[in-house]
Design a protein around this motif. Structure first.
Motif, short mmCIF file in Angstrom:
data_model
loop_
_atom_site.label_atom_id
_atom_site.label_comp_id
_atom_site.label_asym_id
_atom_site.label_seq_id
_atom_site.Cartn_x
_atom_site.Cartn_y
_atom_site.Cartn_z
N ASP A 158 59.02 30.98 7.77
CA ASP A 158 59.83 29.77 7.96
C ASP A 158 60.62 29.82 9.27
O ASP A 158 60.68 28.85 10.02
CB ASP A 158 60.80 29.58 6.80
N ARG A 159 61.22 30.97 9.54
CA ARG A 159 62.03 31.11 10.75
C ARG A 159 61.17 31.00 12.00
O ARG A 159 61.54 30.34 12.98
CB ARG A 159 62.78 32.44 10.73
N ALA A 160 60.00 31.63 11.98
CA ALA A 160 59.10 31.58 13.14
C ALA A 160 58.67 30.15 13.43
O ALA A 160 58.67 29.71 14.59
CB ALA A 160 57.89 32.47 12.90
N VAL A 161 58.32 29.41 12.39
CA VAL A 161 57.88 28.03 12.58
C VAL A 161 59.05 27.15 13.03
O VAL A 161 58.89 26.31 13.92
CB VAL A 161 57.26 27.48 11.28
N PHE A 162 60.22 27.37 12.46
CA PHE A 162 61.41 26.59 12.86
C PHE A 162 61.71 26.79 14.34
O PHE A 162 61.96 25.82 15.07
CB PHE A 162 62.61 27.02 12.01
N ILE A 163 61.71 28.03 14.78
CA ILE A 163 61.98 28.31 16.20
C ILE A 163 60.92 27.65 17.07
O ILE A 163 61.24 27.03 18.10
CB ILE A 163 62.01 29.83 16.46
N GLY A 164 59.65 27.77 16.67
CA GLY A 164 58.58 27.15 17.44
C GLY A 164 58.77 25.65 17.58
O GLY A 164 58.59 25.09 18.67
N LYS A 165 59.16 24.99 16.50
CA LYS A 165 59.42 23.55 16.56
C LYS A 165 60.54 23.24 17.55
O LYS A 165 60.45 22.29 18.33
CB LYS A 165 59.80 23.02 15.17
N LYS A 166 61.59 24.03 17.51
CA LYS A 166 62.72 23.82 18.40
C LYS A 166 62.34 24.09 19.86
O LYS A 166 62.97 23.54 20.78
CB LYS A 166 63.90 24.71 17.99
N MET A 167 61.33 24.92 20.07
CA MET A 167 60.85 25.18 21.43
C MET A 167 59.95 24.06 21.94
O MET A 167 59.52 24.06 23.09
CB MET A 167 60.04 26.50 21.46
N GLY A 182 57.63 48.14 0.33
CA GLY A 182 58.85 48.89 0.08
C GLY A 182 59.96 48.44 1.02
O GLY A 182 59.71 48.16 2.19
N GLY A 183 61.18 48.37 0.50
CA GLY A 183 62.31 47.95 1.32
C GLY A 183 62.39 46.45 1.54
O GLY A 183 63.11 45.99 2.43
N GLN A 184 61.67 45.69 0.73
CA GLN A 184 61.62 44.25 0.94
C GLN A 184 62.97 43.56 0.71
O GLN A 184 63.30 42.59 1.39
CB GLN A 184 60.55 43.61 0.05
N PHE A 185 63.76 44.08 -0.22
CA PHE A 185 65.06 43.45 -0.47
C PHE A 185 65.92 43.47 0.79
O PHE A 185 66.55 42.46 1.15
CB PHE A 185 65.80 44.15 -1.61
N ALA A 186 65.92 44.60 1.49
CA ALA A 186 66.69 44.71 2.73
C ALA A 186 66.17 43.74 3.78
O ALA A 186 66.94 43.12 4.52
CB ALA A 186 66.65 46.14 3.27
N ARG A 187 64.84 43.57 3.84
CA ARG A 187 64.26 42.63 4.80
C ARG A 187 64.64 41.19 4.43
O ARG A 187 64.86 40.35 5.30
CB ARG A 187 62.74 42.79 4.87
N ASP A 188 64.66 40.90 3.14
CA ASP A 188 65.05 39.55 2.69
C ASP A 188 66.50 39.23 3.09
O ASP A 188 66.79 38.12 3.54
CB ASP A 188 64.89 39.41 1.18
N VAL A 189 67.38 40.20 2.93
CA VAL A 189 68.78 40.01 3.32
C VAL A 189 68.87 39.81 4.83
O VAL A 189 69.58 38.91 5.32
CB VAL A 189 69.64 41.21 2.88
N ALA A 194 69.26 36.38 9.71
CA ALA A 194 68.57 36.05 10.96
C ALA A 194 68.30 34.56 11.09
O ALA A 194 68.32 34.01 12.19
CB ALA A 194 67.26 36.83 11.07
N ILE A 195 68.04 33.89 9.97
CA ILE A 195 67.85 32.44 10.01
C ILE A 195 69.12 31.76 10.53
O ILE A 195 69.06 30.85 11.36
CB ILE A 195 67.44 31.90 8.63
N GLY A 196 70.27 32.23 10.05
CA GLY A 196 71.53 31.68 10.55
C GLY A 196 71.72 31.95 12.03
O GLY A 196 72.10 31.05 12.79
N LYS A 197 71.43 33.17 12.45
CA LYS A 197 71.57 33.52 13.87
C LYS A 197 70.66 32.67 14.75
O LYS A 197 71.11 32.09 15.75
CB LYS A 197 71.23 35.00 14.06
N ASP A 198 69.39 32.56 14.38
CA ASP A 198 68.45 31.83 15.23
C ASP A 198 68.63 30.32 15.17
O ASP A 198 68.22 29.60 16.08
CB ASP A 198 67.01 32.22 14.87
#
Length: 227
Positions: A158-167, A182-189, A194-198
């Motif tokens: 979602d974030r990649a597509v959103f940024i692309g649209k904005k570009m 493994g470690g997916q919860f940390a990546r989800d957080v 990162a969505i907020g940042k970008d």
């Protein structure tokens, strides 16, 4: 003593309120971002029906010993190569981190594609795709892409597509195979933050770390070779 406790309570209350407001703001941004790109996340079959796609962008992830893609990256590569063979686009951009002498995602990615039968000239390398934002920015400004399919895991798409649209890209996203690593919860957080940042980075239209030479996607990807 009572006055000191009162001040401390006010400080904690302020911090709590700011934290709650910040969390709600991030939640709202996440809902907005994911909602605006929902129709741009497509299946493989839907991607096949698209026309005039300039390239497939495979976003980088970690590599092992500068030789082998991590399982997550390998799944992205498999999907990108699959889309290439289904003739969804004539070229692939491997966009990742090659910011140092001893760490190189993009050559590992290109070599994987070549070893799976993709002609070298059809694979461009973006050596300065240090982040999702920079990968999408450079796809537009450095590689001159207009209509693209971006490949990464679903949680990140979602974030990649959103940024692309904005570009200003006509961008569609196809997810790599849906696997819970493994470690997916940390990546989800991390992705939630990162969505907020970008969201704000795209508002500011911040330039990437590097721009450099422009490349023509109608030519050979070997112009990006550095070996």
């Amino acid at each position: 003593m009572k006055k000191s406790k009162s001040i401390m309570m006010k400080v904690f209350k302020t911090i709590f309120i700011v934290g709650v407001v910040g969390l709600l703001l991030l939640l709202g941004i996440n809902v907005y971002v994911r909602g605006t790109v929902k129709e741009r996340i497509v299946s493989i079959e839907e991607a096949e029906s698209l026309s005039d796609v300039d390239c497939i962008i495979v976003l980088g992830a970690s590599v092992n010993n500068n030789e082998y893609p991590s399982p997550m990256l390998e799944d992205r590569l498999k999907r990108g190569i699959e889309l290439y063979y289904k003739e969804c686009a004539p070229k692939i951009i491997m966009s990742g981190d090659h910011g140092g002498l001893y760490y190189d995602e993009v050559n590992v990615m290109k070599n994987y594609a070549i070893n799976n039968g993709v002609p070298s000239e059809d694979v461009f390398m973006d050596h300065a795709g240090f982040s999702t934002y920079e990968s999408m920015y450079r796809a537009k400004e450095v590689f001159g892409a207009d209509k693209v399919i971006v490949v990464t895991q679903g949680y990140h798409l979602d974030r990649a597509v959103f940024i692309g649209k904005k570009m200003g890209l006509d961008v569609y996203g196809v997810s790599a195979e849906d696997i819970r690593y493994g470690g997916q919860f940390a990546r989800d957080v991390r992705e939630f933050l990162a969505i907020g940042k970008d969201f704000f980075t795209t508002l500011l239209n911040t330039e990437p770390t590097f721009l450099g030479d422009n490349y023509d996607l109608s030519g050979s990807g070997d112009v990006t070779n550095d070996r």
